[in-house]
Enzyme design. Structure first.
Site, PDB file in Angstrom:
ATOM      1  N   HIS A 303       6.383   0.672  -3.998  1.00 45.92           N
ATOM      2  CA  HIS A 303       7.594   1.083  -3.296  1.00 45.92           C
ATOM      3  C   HIS A 303       7.273   2.325  -2.483  1.00 45.92           C
ATOM      4  O   HIS A 303       6.474   3.154  -2.912  1.00 45.92           O
ATOM      5  CB  HIS A 303       8.712   1.397  -4.313  1.00 45.92           C
ATOM      6  CG  HIS A 303      10.061   1.442  -3.687  1.00 45.92           C
ATOM      7  ND1 HIS A 303      10.556   2.565  -3.084  1.00 45.92           N
ATOM      8  CD2 HIS A 303      10.994   0.481  -3.550  1.00 45.92           C
ATOM      9  CE1 HIS A 303      11.756   2.294  -2.615  1.00 45.92           C
ATOM     10  NE2 HIS A 303      12.048   1.037  -2.870  1.00 45.92           N
ATOM     11  N   ASP A 361      12.603  -6.157  -7.315  1.00 46.96           N
ATOM     12  CA  ASP A 361      12.410  -7.567  -6.988  1.00 46.96           C
ATOM     13  C   ASP A 361      11.553  -8.314  -7.985  1.00 46.96           C
ATOM     14  O   ASP A 361      11.508  -9.538  -7.970  1.00 46.96           O
ATOM     15  CB  ASP A 361      11.760  -7.692  -5.606  1.00 46.96           C
ATOM     16  CG  ASP A 361      12.711  -7.249  -4.531  1.00 46.96           C
ATOM     17  OD1 ASP A 361      13.903  -7.528  -4.680  1.00 46.96           O
ATOM     18  OD2 ASP A 361      12.265  -6.605  -3.576  1.00 46.96           O
TER      19      ASP A 361
HETATM   20  N1  ACO Z   1       0.008  -4.855  -4.164  1.00 48.79           N
HETATM   21  C1  ACO Z   1      -1.249  -4.360  -4.030  1.00 48.79           C
HETATM   22  N2  ACO Z   1      -1.536  -3.180  -3.450  1.00 48.79           N
HETATM   23  C2  ACO Z   1      -0.489  -2.491  -2.958  1.00 48.79           C
HETATM   24  C3  ACO Z   1       0.826  -2.940  -3.066  1.00 48.79           C
HETATM   25  C4  ACO Z   1       1.073  -4.167  -3.700  1.00 48.79           C
HETATM   26  N3  ACO Z   1       2.286  -4.659  -3.836  1.00 48.79           N
HETATM   27  N4  ACO Z   1       1.660  -2.039  -2.491  1.00 48.79           N
HETATM   28  C5  ACO Z   1       0.876  -1.054  -2.042  1.00 48.79           C
HETATM   29  N5  ACO Z   1      -0.423  -1.310  -2.333  1.00 48.79           N
HETATM   30  C6  ACO Z   1      -1.575  -0.456  -2.078  1.00 48.79           C
HETATM   31  C7  ACO Z   1      -2.000  -0.488  -0.612  1.00 48.79           C
HETATM   32  O1  ACO Z   1      -2.986  -1.462  -0.382  1.00 48.79           O
HETATM   33  C8  ACO Z   1      -2.514   0.914  -0.422  1.00 48.79           C
HETATM   34  O2  ACO Z   1      -3.791   0.993  -1.000  1.00 48.79           O
HETATM   35  P1  ACO Z   1      -4.935   1.924  -0.296  1.00 48.79           P
HETATM   36  O3  ACO Z   1      -4.403   3.324  -0.389  1.00 48.79           O
HETATM   37  O4  ACO Z   1      -6.143   1.681  -1.093  1.00 48.79           O
HETATM   38  O5  ACO Z   1      -5.026   1.456   1.123  1.00 48.79           O
HETATM   39  C9  ACO Z   1      -1.597   1.782  -1.290  1.00 48.79           C
HETATM   40  O6  ACO Z   1      -1.142   0.886  -2.341  1.00 48.79           O
HETATM   41  C10 ACO Z   1      -0.407   2.349  -0.545  1.00 48.79           C
HETATM   42  O7  ACO Z   1       0.241   1.266   0.124  1.00 48.79           O
HETATM   43  P2  ACO Z   1       1.155   1.423   1.417  1.00 48.79           P
HETATM   44  O8  ACO Z   1       1.265   0.104   2.114  1.00 48.79           O
HETATM   45  O9  ACO Z   1       0.682   2.598   2.229  1.00 48.79           O
HETATM   46  O10 ACO Z   1       2.532   1.825   0.772  1.00 48.79           O
HETATM   47  P3  ACO Z   1       3.923   1.756   1.498  1.00 48.79           P
HETATM   48  O11 ACO Z   1       4.749   2.825   0.897  1.00 48.79           O
HETATM   49  O12 ACO Z   1       3.792   1.755   2.971  1.00 48.79           O
HETATM   50  O13 ACO Z   1       4.459   0.314   1.075  1.00 48.79           O
HETATM   51  C11 ACO Z   1       5.701  -1.451   0.160  1.00 48.79           C
HETATM   52  C12 ACO Z   1       5.527   0.076   0.274  1.00 48.79           C
HETATM   53  C13 ACO Z   1       5.863  -2.071   1.557  1.00 48.79           C
HETATM   54  C14 ACO Z   1       6.974  -1.761  -0.647  1.00 48.79           C
HETATM   55  C15 ACO Z   1       4.464  -2.039  -0.553  1.00 48.79           C
HETATM   56  O14 ACO Z   1       4.306  -1.471  -1.834  1.00 48.79           O
HETATM   57  C16 ACO Z   1       4.482  -3.558  -0.650  1.00 48.79           C
HETATM   58  O15 ACO Z   1       4.110  -4.250   0.299  1.00 48.79           O
HETATM   59  N6  ACO Z   1       4.958  -4.109  -1.838  1.00 48.79           N
HETATM   60  C17 ACO Z   1       5.071  -5.537  -1.990  1.00 48.79           C
HETATM   61  C18 ACO Z   1       6.360  -6.001  -1.361  1.00 48.79           C
HETATM   62  C19 ACO Z   1       7.575  -5.636  -2.188  1.00 48.79           C
HETATM   63  O16 ACO Z   1       7.625  -5.841  -3.380  1.00 48.79           O
HETATM   64  N7  ACO Z   1       8.580  -5.106  -1.474  1.00 48.79           N
HETATM   65  C20 ACO Z   1       9.850  -4.749  -2.082  1.00 48.79           C
HETATM   66  C21 ACO Z   1      10.122  -3.292  -1.922  1.00 48.79           C
HETATM   67  S1  ACO Z   1      11.597  -2.894  -2.818  1.00 48.79           S
HETATM   68  C22 ACO Z   1      12.864  -3.429  -1.865  1.00 48.79           C
HETATM   69  O17 ACO Z   1      12.795  -3.597  -0.665  1.00 48.79           O
HETATM   70  C23 ACO Z   1      14.085  -3.735  -2.600  1.00 48.79           C
END
Ligand code: ACO
Length: 427
Positions: A303, A361
Site C-alpha cells: 500500500h 483487498d
Molecule cells: N507485490 C510484490 N512487490 C511489491 C508489491 C506487491 N504487491 N507492492 C510493492 N512491491 C514492491 C515493489 O516492487 C518495490 O520494490 P523495489 O523497491 O525493490 O523496487 C517496492 O515494493 C515499493 O513498491 P512501489 O510500487 O514503489 O510502491 P507504491 O507505494 O507505489 O505502490 C501499490 C503501492 C500500487 C498498492 C502496490 O503495493 C501494488 O501494486 N500492490 C498490489 C495491488 C493492490 O493490492 N492494490 C490495492 C491497494 S489498496 C486499495 O486500493 C484499496
C-alpha cells in the site's frame, strides 16, 4: 519542530511556513516557493505532497491506524452502521437518534431512479464490464437531476450528495442484473441499505428473497471498510475534477474511472483471480518465486501509505471467516491458499524488508464471492461504498474558501524551441 523551514538555492533563501495538523507529520507550506525562488518541486505520485487540508480521515500508515472524524475504523466496523458512517463523514459528527432517523429516511427515499434512466443500460452489451456501465451511468445522472448540479448552492450540494449515496446501489444492482439478463429489481423502503442492495442484486420475480442477518451485516461492514480513505487516487481524482467547478455527478464518474484500475479498486478482482490461479497451497512457493523475480505482483499486498498491516484487512479477515461459515464454505480452498500465502509473505525477507502487508483487498474477494458476487462486481461494490467518501471530500473542498483549481506543473524534457520545417524539406 520549528515554525518555518529555510530553503536555499544559489544565492536565494526563502523561509517557508511549517503547518501543523491535529496529528501526523508537520507540513512545509511551499505555496509561495516558486514566486520567491523561481523553482518548482518535483513529486510524481505525490509521495511527499499534501494536496489539501482535510478534517475527514486520518491514516498513520506506519502504525496501521485509520480514523474517520477521529473514530477508529475497527470501532466503526464493529459498532456502527454504514449509514451512520455516511452521516459522520458528510457532517463531521455522529448523528443524534433524530438526525439518524431523518438521514436514513432521506437516503431511503432517494433510492429510485428516473424511469427513463433504465434505458441507458439497454445500450450496453450484455458482456460489458459493470464498471464500464458505472462510469457511463453515474455520469449520466447529471442529465437527469438538474436541480442539484449547481455547485455554488449548499442545499443543492447536499441534495446531490444524498442522491449519489442513495442511487449508487440501485445503479450497481442494475449493472449486475443487466449482465445476467434478469429483470431489474426496484428498491424497497422497508429494508436497510445493505439489505436493499443485496435484494436488488439477488432476488428474482420467480421466488421470494429472504434476508440473512449475518450476510447483511457483512455487506454493511464491507461498505464501512471502504467508505473513505483520505486522498487516495480516486478521491484525488474527484477533487481534481471538482476543482474546476464540474458538477458532483460528473466528478464521481471520474472517481469511478480511476477506481477501476488494478493498482486501486480493481485489486480485489485481480487478487481473487490470483488466488484462483494459484489454486492449491502446494503451488504457492512457485508463485512467490515469480513475485520475487518481479514477473508479477502479489495482489492484495502493499500500500502506498500503510507500511504495516492495513487495519481494514484485519476486520475483513474476520468478516471473511464469518461469511464462509454462514454459507457453509469454511473449508474453501481459496481461503487456505490466502492464509498460507499471508503466512509466507509475512515471514519472507522480500516482503518484510519492503514493508508489504495485506491490504483490504486481500480477503475481500473471497468474502464477496461467498456472498454470491462474481469478481467483475467487486470494484463496483467498492464504488458504492466509496461514494460517500468521494462526495464528502468534494463537499469539503467546495466549502473551503481557499480551494483552487488543481493545476500541477512539470519538468519539461522535450525539445527546446525550434523552427517548423515543411514536409518537402524534411529528410
Ligand atoms: N507485490 C510484490 N512487490 C511489491 C508489491 C506487491 N504487491 N507492492 C510493492 N512491491 C514492491 C515493489 O516492487 C518495490 O520494490 P523495489 O523497491 O525493490 O523496487 C517496492 O515494493 C515499493 O513498491 P512501489 O510500487 O514503489 O510502491 P507504491 O507505494 O507505489 O505502490 C501499490 C503501492 C500500487 C498498492 C502496490 O503495493 C501494488 O501494486 N500492490 C498490489 C495491488 C493492490 O493490492 N492494490 C490495492 C491497494 S489498496 C486499495 O486500493 C484499496
Amino acid at each position: 519542530m520549528a515554525d518555518t523551514a529555510k530553503f536555499t538555492i544559489g544565492d536565494k533563501s526563502v523561509d517557508l511556513p511549517v503547518l501543523k495538523g491535529t496529528v501526523g507529520p508537520d507540513v512545509v507550506d511551499i505555496r509561495k516557493l516558486y514566486a520567491q525562488s523561481d523553482v518548482f518541486t518535483f513529486d510524481p505520485g505525490y509521495t511527499s505532497t499534501a494536496s489539501c487540508e482535510s478534517k475527514i480521515t486520518f491514516i498513520d500508515g506506519d502504525e496501521g491506524i485509520l480514523l474517520h472524524r477521529g473514530y477508529p475504523i475497527e470501532q466503526l466496523a464493529e459498532q456502527s452502521t454504514f449509514l451512520e458512517v455516511c452521516y459522520l463523514l458528510l457532517h463531521g459528527e455522529l448523528p443524534s437518534a433524530t438526525e439518524y432517523a431523518n438521514f436514513e429516511h432521506t437516503i431511503t427515499y432517494h433510492t429510485m431512479l428516473h424511469e427513463q434512466f433504465d434505458r441507458f443500460f439497454q445500450g450496453f452489451r450484455r458482456d460489458a464490464h459493470p464498471m464500464a456501465i458505472m462510469v457511463g451511468a453515474v455520469g449520466a445522472l447529471s442529465a437527469f437531476y438538474h436541480d442539484s448540479t449547481n455547485v455554488e448552492d449548499p442545499t443543492q450540494r447536499l441534495i446531490s450528495s444524498h442522491r449519489l449515496i442513495a442511487k449508487m446501489p440501485t445503479i450497481a444492482a442494475r449493472a449486475y442484473k443487466y449482465s445476467l439478463g434478469q429483470p431489474f429489481v426496484h428498491p424497497r423502503n422497508d429494508l436497510s441499505y445493505a439489505e436493499n442492495f443485496l435484494r436488488m442484486c439477488f432476488s428474482v420475480p420467480a421466488e421470494d428473497w429472504k434476508p440473512n442477518p449475518v450476510l447483511t451485516r457483512a455487506m454493511d461492514r464491507i461498505f464501512i471498510l471502504h467508505a473513505d480513505h483520505e486522498q487516495n487516487a480516486s478521491t484525488s481524482t474527484v477533487r481534481n475534477a471538482g476543482s474546476s467547478g464540474a458538477n458532483p455527478f460528473a466528478c464521481i464518474a471520474a472517481g469511478i474511472a480511476c477506481l477501476w484500475g488494478p493498482a486501486h479498486g480493481g485489486a480485489n478482482e485481480e487478487c481473487l483471480n490470483m488466488l484462483q490461479e494459484i489454486g492449491t497451497v502446494d503451488k504457492i512457493p512457485e508463485f512467490v518465486k515469480g513475485v520475487k523475480s518481479r514477473d508479477y505482483r502479489l495482489m492484495g499486498f502493499g500500500h502506498r501509505v500503510y507500511k504495516n498491516y492495513d487495519p481494514r484487512a484485519k476486520v475483513m479477515q474476520t468478516t471473511c471467516h464469518e461469511v464462509l461459515k454462514e454459507v457453509g464454505r469454511d473449508d474453501d480452498p481459496l481461503l487456505k491458499v490466502a492464509l498460507e500465502l499471508e503466512r509466507i509473505a509475512l515471514s519472507d525477507e522480500y516482503f518484510v524488508s519492503r514493508k508489504l502487508y495485506p491490504n483490504v483487498d486481500f480477503y475481500s474477494g473471497i468474502t464477496l464471492r461467498a456472498l454470491g458476487f462474481p469478481s467483475e462486481m467487486f470494484t463496483v461494490l467498492f464504488a458504492v461504498a466509496r461514494t460517500v467518501g468521494w462526495i464528502s471530500q468534494w463537499k469539503e473542498m467546495i466549502d473551503d474558501p481557499n480551494y483552487k483549481i488543481s493545476r500541477p506543473r512539470q519538468i519539461y524534457t522535450g525539445s527546446a524551441k525550434r523552427a517548423f520545417v515543411p514536409v518537402s524539406k524534411r529528410g
